[in-house]
Motif scaffolding. Structure first.
Motif, mmCIF file in Angstrom:
data_model
loop_
_atom_site.group_PDB
_atom_site.id
_atom_site.type_symbol
_atom_site.label_atom_id
_atom_site.label_comp_id
_atom_site.label_asym_id
_atom_site.label_seq_id
_atom_site.Cartn_x
_atom_site.Cartn_y
_atom_site.Cartn_z
ATOM 1 N N PRO A 1 0.830 -1.204 0.000
ATOM 2 C CA PRO A 1 0.000 0.000 0.000
ATOM 3 C C PRO A 1 0.866 1.257 0.000
ATOM 4 O O PRO A 1 2.038 1.215 0.393
ATOM 5 C CB PRO A 1 -0.799 -0.117 1.304
ATOM 6 N N VAL A 2 0.273 2.334 -0.429
ATOM 7 C CA VAL A 2 0.921 3.643 -0.442
ATOM 8 C C VAL A 2 0.011 4.607 0.318
ATOM 9 O O VAL A 2 -1.153 4.293 0.579
ATOM 10 C CB VAL A 2 1.172 4.140 -1.885
ATOM 11 N N PRO A 3 0.532 5.783 0.690
ATOM 12 C CA PRO A 3 -0.313 6.748 1.388
ATOM 13 C C PRO A 3 -1.633 6.983 0.653
ATOM 14 O O PRO A 3 -1.671 7.050 -0.574
ATOM 15 C CB PRO A 3 0.549 8.005 1.436
ATOM 16 N N ASP A 4 -2.697 7.073 1.437
ATOM 17 C CA ASP A 4 -4.085 7.253 1.016
ATOM 18 C C ASP A 4 -4.768 5.958 0.596
ATOM 19 O O ASP A 4 -5.965 5.969 0.333
ATOM 20 C CB ASP A 4 -4.254 8.322 -0.065
ATOM 21 N N ASP A 5 -4.056 4.830 0.547
ATOM 22 C CA ASP A 5 -4.717 3.540 0.338
ATOM 23 C C ASP A 5 -5.449 3.160 1.617
ATOM 24 O O ASP A 5 -5.036 3.523 2.726
ATOM 25 C CB ASP A 5 -3.696 2.429 0.033
ATOM 26 N N TRP A 6 -6.524 2.433 1.462
ATOM 27 C CA TRP A 6 -7.279 1.899 2.588
ATOM 28 C C TRP A 6 -6.925 0.434 2.754
ATOM 29 O O TRP A 6 -6.767 -0.297 1.771
ATOM 30 C CB TRP A 6 -8.775 2.040 2.347
ATOM 31 N N VAL A 7 -6.790 0.016 4.026
ATOM 32 C CA VAL A 7 -6.488 -1.375 4.334
ATOM 33 C C VAL A 7 -7.411 -1.848 5.457
ATOM 34 O O VAL A 7 -7.939 -1.041 6.223
ATOM 35 C CB VAL A 7 -5.009 -1.563 4.760
ATOM 36 N N LEU A 8 -7.588 -3.141 5.533
ATOM 37 C CA LEU A 8 -8.342 -3.745 6.618
ATOM 38 C C LEU A 8 -7.332 -4.158 7.681
ATOM 39 O O LEU A 8 -6.432 -4.956 7.408
ATOM 40 C CB LEU A 8 -9.129 -4.953 6.116
ATOM 41 N N VAL A 9 -7.445 -3.587 8.887
ATOM 42 C CA VAL A 9 -6.473 -3.790 9.959
ATOM 43 C C VAL A 9 -7.033 -4.757 10.998
ATOM 44 O O VAL A 9 -8.168 -4.606 11.451
ATOM 45 C CB VAL A 9 -6.137 -2.442 10.646
ATOM 46 N N HIS A 10 -6.215 -5.726 11.362
ATOM 47 C CA HIS A 10 -6.595 -6.682 12.408
ATOM 48 C C HIS A 10 -5.345 -7.004 13.218
ATOM 49 O O HIS A 10 -4.322 -7.394 12.641
ATOM 50 C CB HIS A 10 -7.185 -7.949 11.782
ATOM 51 N N VAL A 11 -5.418 -6.843 14.511
ATOM 52 C CA VAL A 11 -4.326 -7.103 15.460
ATOM 53 C C VAL A 11 -2.966 -6.579 14.982
ATOM 54 O O VAL A 11 -1.963 -7.266 15.075
ATOM 55 C CB VAL A 11 -4.245 -8.593 15.887
ATOM 56 N N GLY A 12 -2.949 -5.353 14.496
ATOM 57 C CA GLY A 12 -1.693 -4.712 14.133
ATOM 58 C C GLY A 12 -1.159 -5.037 12.755
ATOM 59 O O GLY A 12 -0.049 -4.644 12.411
ATOM 60 N N PHE A 13 -1.946 -5.749 11.952
ATOM 61 C CA PHE A 13 -1.535 -6.112 10.604
ATOM 62 C C PHE A 13 -2.565 -5.638 9.584
ATOM 63 O O PHE A 13 -3.766 -5.773 9.815
ATOM 64 C CB PHE A 13 -1.408 -7.638 10.456
ATOM 65 N N ALA A 14 -2.084 -5.136 8.472
ATOM 66 C CA ALA A 14 -2.966 -4.868 7.339
ATOM 67 C C ALA A 14 -3.205 -6.205 6.666
ATOM 68 O O ALA A 14 -2.271 -6.869 6.217
ATOM 69 C CB ALA A 14 -2.318 -3.883 6.376
ATOM 70 N N MET A 15 -4.476 -6.616 6.629
ATOM 71 C CA MET A 15 -4.820 -7.935 6.089
ATOM 72 C C MET A 15 -5.131 -7.897 4.594
ATOM 73 O O MET A 15 -4.943 -8.884 3.904
ATOM 74 C CB MET A 15 -6.034 -8.498 6.829
ATOM 75 N N ALA A 16 -5.656 -6.751 4.126
ATOM 76 C CA ALA A 16 -6.046 -6.628 2.724
ATOM 77 C C ALA A 16 -6.177 -5.159 2.369
ATOM 78 O O ALA A 16 -6.489 -4.332 3.229
ATOM 79 C CB ALA A 16 -7.382 -7.331 2.480
ATOM 80 N N LYS A 17 -5.938 -4.858 1.115
ATOM 81 C CA LYS A 17 -6.246 -3.521 0.610
ATOM 82 C C LYS A 17 -7.724 -3.512 0.222
ATOM 83 O O LYS A 17 -8.223 -4.488 -0.317
ATOM 84 C CB LYS A 17 -5.377 -3.191 -0.612
ATOM 85 N N ILE A 18 -8.397 -2.413 0.530
ATOM 86 C CA ILE A 18 -9.797 -2.272 0.159
ATOM 87 C C ILE A 18 -9.988 -0.891 -0.451
ATOM 88 O O ILE A 18 -9.181 0.014 -0.216
ATOM 89 C CB ILE A 18 -10.741 -2.475 1.375
ATOM 90 N N ASP A 19 -11.042 -0.729 -1.236
ATOM 91 C CA ASP A 19 -11.259 0.584 -1.829
ATOM 92 C C ASP A 19 -11.964 1.499 -0.826
ATOM 93 O O ASP A 19 -12.521 1.049 0.179
ATOM 94 C CB ASP A 19 -11.984 0.512 -3.172
ATOM 95 N N GLU A 20 -11.931 2.790 -1.098
ATOM 96 C CA GLU A 20 -12.477 3.774 -0.166
ATOM 97 C C GLU A 20 -13.971 3.571 0.088
ATOM 98 O O GLU A 20 -14.432 3.686 1.229
ATOM 99 C CB GLU A 20 -12.221 5.191 -0.671
#
Length: 90
Positions: free
Chosen positions: A41-60
């Motif tokens: 991911p890059v700045p302004d990307d959205w991610v799904l966060v779980h227990v301190g980890f980005a699990m997936a990139k998701i759209d806004e």
């Protein structure tokens, strides 16, 4: 209850170690993005966060809809934001 919650990448703080600062509802924390190493991911990307980890990139759109749904959960949402606020990657 542990939920995956959408967060917006603010900055990549340590590319070599796959760490990024994410904003989750105004709370900013450094998380690991190592699981997304093949689609970093890059700045302004959205991610799904779980227990301190980005699990997936998701759209806004998906992120905002998910946040709205999670906020309707009341205490579960508040508890998750509080836990995120108190967490840190060392």
């Amino acid at each position: 209850m542990c939920l995956g919650i959408p967060g917006r990448i603010v900055e990549i703080t340590d590319a070599e170690n796959c760490l990024a600062k994410v904003d989750v509802n105004g709370v900013r924390r450094v998380i690991s993005v190592r699981l997304l190493e093949n689609d970093m991911p890059v700045p302004d990307d959205w991610v799904l966060v779980h227990v301190g980890f980005a699990m997936a990139k998701i759209d806004e759109t998906e992120a905002l809809l998910t946040l709205a749904a999670v906020k309707k959960m009341g205490d579960a949402y508040s508890d998750e934001i509080e836990a995120f606020d108190k967490s840190a990657i060392i």
